[in-house]
Design a protein around this motif. Sequence first.
Motif, PDB file in Angstrom:
ATOM      1  N   TYR A  51       0.799  -1.230   0.000  1.00  0.00           N
ATOM      2  CA  TYR A  51       0.000   0.000   0.000  1.00  0.00           C
ATOM      3  C   TYR A  51       0.829   1.277   0.000  1.00  0.00           C
ATOM      4  CZ  TYR A  51      -4.126  -2.852   0.630  1.00  0.00           C
ATOM      5  OH  TYR A  51      -5.127  -3.763   0.439  1.00  0.00           O
ATOM      6  N   SER A  52       2.122   1.164   0.147  1.00  0.00           N
ATOM      7  CA  SER A  52       2.982   2.345   0.247  1.00  0.00           C
ATOM      8  C   SER A  52       3.347   2.921  -1.107  1.00  0.00           C
ATOM      9  CB  SER A  52       4.266   2.002   1.006  1.00  0.00           C
ATOM     10  OG  SER A  52       3.968   1.726   2.350  1.00  0.00           O
ATOM     11  N   GLY A  69       8.291   3.163   5.172  1.00  0.00           N
ATOM     12  CA  GLY A  69       7.585   3.677   4.013  1.00  0.00           C
ATOM     13  C   GLY A  69       6.483   4.623   4.432  1.00  0.00           C
ATOM     14  N   VAL A  70       5.685   5.011   3.448  1.00  0.00           N
ATOM     15  CA  VAL A  70       4.554   5.895   3.701  1.00  0.00           C
ATOM     16  C   VAL A  70       3.387   5.458   2.823  1.00  0.00           C
ATOM     17  CG1 VAL A  70       5.333   7.675   2.075  1.00  0.00           C
ATOM     18  CG2 VAL A  70       3.790   8.300   3.925  1.00  0.00           C
ATOM     19  N   ILE A  71       2.235   5.312   3.466  1.00  0.00           N
ATOM     20  CA  ILE A  71       1.001   4.917   2.786  1.00  0.00           C
ATOM     21  C   ILE A  71       0.183   6.180   2.531  1.00  0.00           C
ATOM     22  CG2 ILE A  71      -1.145   3.589   2.985  1.00  0.00           C
ATOM     23  CD1 ILE A  71       0.448   1.708   4.928  1.00  0.00           C
ATOM     24  N   PRO A  72      -0.183   6.452   1.269  1.00  0.00           N
ATOM     25  CA  PRO A  72      -0.971   7.654   0.977  1.00  0.00           C
ATOM     26  C   PRO A  72      -2.377   7.571   1.579  1.00  0.00           C
ATOM     27  CG  PRO A  72      -0.153   6.617  -1.051  1.00  0.00           C
ATOM     28  CD  PRO A  72       0.133   5.683   0.075  1.00  0.00           C
ATOM     29  N   LEU A  73      -2.798   8.650   2.232  1.00  0.00           N
ATOM     30  CA  LEU A  73      -4.180   8.776   2.702  1.00  0.00           C
ATOM     31  C   LEU A  73      -4.946   9.715   1.779  1.00  0.00           C
ATOM     32  CD1 LEU A  73      -3.737   9.126   6.578  1.00  0.00           C
ATOM     33  CD2 LEU A  73      -4.378   7.099   5.280  1.00  0.00           C
ATOM     34  N   LEU A  74      -4.356  10.873   1.528  1.00  0.00           N
ATOM     35  CA  LEU A  74      -4.868  11.872   0.597  1.00  0.00           C
ATOM     36  C   LEU A  74      -3.682  12.319  -0.245  1.00  0.00           C
ATOM     37  CD1 LEU A  74      -6.936  13.955   3.187  1.00  0.00           C
ATOM     38  CD2 LEU A  74      -7.849  12.334   1.517  1.00  0.00           C
ATOM     39  N   PRO A  80       3.200   7.288   7.816  1.00  0.00           N
ATOM     40  CA  PRO A  80       4.519   6.654   7.813  1.00  0.00           C
ATOM     41  C   PRO A  80       4.510   5.395   8.674  1.00  0.00           C
ATOM     42  CG  PRO A  80       4.509   8.449   9.374  1.00  0.00           C
ATOM     43  CD  PRO A  80       3.149   8.434   8.719  1.00  0.00           C
ATOM     44  N   TRP A  81       5.368   4.453   8.329  1.00  0.00           N
ATOM     45  CA  TRP A  81       5.536   3.241   9.140  1.00  0.00           C
ATOM     46  C   TRP A  81       7.010   2.847   9.094  1.00  0.00           C
ATOM     47  CZ3 TRP A  81       7.446  -0.970   6.528  1.00  0.00           C
ATOM     48  CH2 TRP A  81       7.318  -0.958   5.131  1.00  0.00           C
ATOM     49  N   VAL A  82       7.429   2.204  10.139  1.00  0.00           N
ATOM     50  CA  VAL A  82       8.805   1.722  10.204  1.00  0.00           C
ATOM     51  C   VAL A  82       8.838   0.476  11.080  1.00  0.00           C
ATOM     52  CG1 VAL A  82       9.423   3.215  12.158  1.00  0.00           C
ATOM     53  CG2 VAL A  82      11.216   2.361  10.660  1.00  0.00           C
ATOM     54  N   VAL A  83       9.600  -0.500  10.664  1.00  0.00           N
ATOM     55  CA  VAL A  83       9.859  -1.683  11.480  1.00  0.00           C
ATOM     56  C   VAL A  83      11.364  -1.886  11.518  1.00  0.00           C
ATOM     57  CG1 VAL A  83       7.654  -2.851  11.133  1.00  0.00           C
ATOM     58  CG2 VAL A  83       9.477  -3.227   9.506  1.00  0.00           C
ATOM     59  N   GLY A  84      11.847  -2.146  12.718  1.00  0.00           N
ATOM     60  CA  GLY A  84      13.274  -2.318  12.890  1.00  0.00           C
ATOM     61  C   GLY A  84      13.619  -3.721  13.331  1.00  0.00           C
ATOM     62  N   SER A  85      14.826  -4.116  12.994  1.00  0.00           N
ATOM     63  CA  SER A  85      15.344  -5.394  13.478  1.00  0.00           C
ATOM     64  C   SER A  85      15.922  -5.177  14.873  1.00  0.00           C
ATOM     65  CB  SER A  85      16.427  -5.929  12.537  1.00  0.00           C
ATOM     66  OG  SER A  85      17.598  -5.150  12.659  1.00  0.00           O
ATOM     67  N   VAL A  86      16.276  -6.256  15.522  1.00  0.00           N
ATOM     68  CA  VAL A  86      16.876  -6.149  16.856  1.00  0.00           C
ATOM     69  C   VAL A  86      18.152  -5.313  16.822  1.00  0.00           C
ATOM     70  CG1 VAL A  86      15.836  -8.262  17.764  1.00  0.00           C
ATOM     71  CG2 VAL A  86      18.037  -8.389  16.587  1.00  0.00           C
ATOM     72  N   LEU A 102      15.067  11.344   7.279  1.00  0.00           N
ATOM     73  CA  LEU A 102      14.238  10.397   6.536  1.00  0.00           C
ATOM     74  C   LEU A 102      12.793  10.882   6.463  1.00  0.00           C
ATOM     75  CD1 LEU A 102      15.609   7.054   8.022  1.00  0.00           C
ATOM     76  CD2 LEU A 102      16.155   8.071   5.795  1.00  0.00           C
ATOM     77  N   LEU A 103      12.285  11.385   7.577  1.00  0.00           N
ATOM     78  CA  LEU A 103      10.921  11.912   7.570  1.00  0.00           C
ATOM     79  C   LEU A 103      10.816  13.174   6.717  1.00  0.00           C
ATOM     80  CD1 LEU A 103      10.016  11.247  11.282  1.00  0.00           C
ATOM     81  CD2 LEU A 103       8.983  10.152   9.289  1.00  0.00           C
ATOM     82  N   ASP A 104      11.839  14.025   6.760  1.00  0.00           N
ATOM     83  CA  ASP A 104      11.853  15.207   5.888  1.00  0.00           C
ATOM     84  C   ASP A 104      11.769  14.776   4.426  1.00  0.00           C
ATOM     85  OD1 ASP A 104      12.068  16.869   8.108  1.00  0.00           O
ATOM     86  OD2 ASP A 104      14.231  17.229   7.843  1.00  0.00           O
ATOM     87  N   MET A 105      12.470  13.702   4.084  1.00  0.00           N
ATOM     88  CA  MET A 105      12.436  13.190   2.715  1.00  0.00           C
ATOM     89  C   MET A 105      11.016  12.739   2.348  1.00  0.00           C
ATOM     90  SD  MET A 105      14.545  10.004   1.073  1.00  0.00           S
ATOM     91  CE  MET A 105      13.590   8.803   1.975  1.00  0.00           C
ATOM     92  N   LEU A 106      10.358  11.996   3.252  1.00  0.00           N
ATOM     93  CA  LEU A 106       8.987  11.548   2.986  1.00  0.00           C
ATOM     94  C   LEU A 106       8.045  12.733   2.826  1.00  0.00           C
ATOM     95  CD1 LEU A 106       8.535   8.560   5.492  1.00  0.00           C
ATOM     96  CD2 LEU A 106       9.099   8.446   3.058  1.00  0.00           C
ATOM     97  N   GLN A 107       8.333  13.801   3.560  1.00  0.00           N
ATOM     98  CA  GLN A 107       7.440  14.948   3.522  1.00  0.00           C
ATOM     99  C   GLN A 107       7.578  15.788   2.260  1.00  0.00           C
ATOM    100  OE1 GLN A 107       7.830  16.197   7.866  1.00  0.00           O
ATOM    101  NE2 GLN A 107       5.625  16.364   7.464  1.00  0.00           N
ATOM    102  N   ARG A 108       8.503  15.466   1.413  1.00  0.00           N
ATOM    103  CA  ARG A 108       8.542  16.110   0.094  1.00  0.00           C
ATOM    104  C   ARG A 108       7.323  15.677  -0.713  1.00  0.00           C
ATOM    105  NH1 ARG A 108      14.777  14.772  -0.776  1.00  0.00           N
ATOM    106  NH2 ARG A 108      15.628  16.367   0.603  1.00  0.00           N
TER     107      ARG A 108
END
Length: 162
Positions: A51-52, A69-74, A80-86, A102-108
């Motif tokens: 969905y991203s 990643g980031v899933i579009p709403l509008l 945004p979502w993130v999953v990390g390893s140990v 990274l978030l600044d990049m998504l916000q473009r």
Amino acid sequence: MSKKRALKLEVPTLEDVDFVAANIRESDRQDMEGLHSGKSVREIIMGDVVYSKLVYGLYRNGSVQGIFGVIPLLSNVGTPWVVGSVAVDENPLPFARASRGLLDMLQRSFPLLDTWVCSRNSKSVLWHEWCGFEFEKEKVRLGRDEYFHAVRRVGKSKMEVS
């Protein structure tokens, strides 16, 4: 920051998703299980990937540390979502240092980032605060747990406010 410690962005492979799913940090596992009862961690991550609009892997010393990643709403709003390893919990500083950028990049692509943060997950709450998300005070039950609604607007990161 030395190149040895720096995180690199790459497009993750299915093997990277499998690795993160098999080595996911416990706090992320608990969040996923609370929202998506009966689904495997891999299924949940792949659902987010599908969905991203944007999906990246975070790599350190050639090894995937997490996927986000980031899933579009509008058109201008994304989740945004993130999953990390140990490995993120074992050495969180490189991830924390890279997060705002990274978030600044998504916000473009998505000037408004809109998400829900599990109130039980102190690591996630602190990370979202560190990255400049604004929280609503009231909690809402989603699945098994209670969540805060949080948003991050362009130009409102803590780095710019402080």
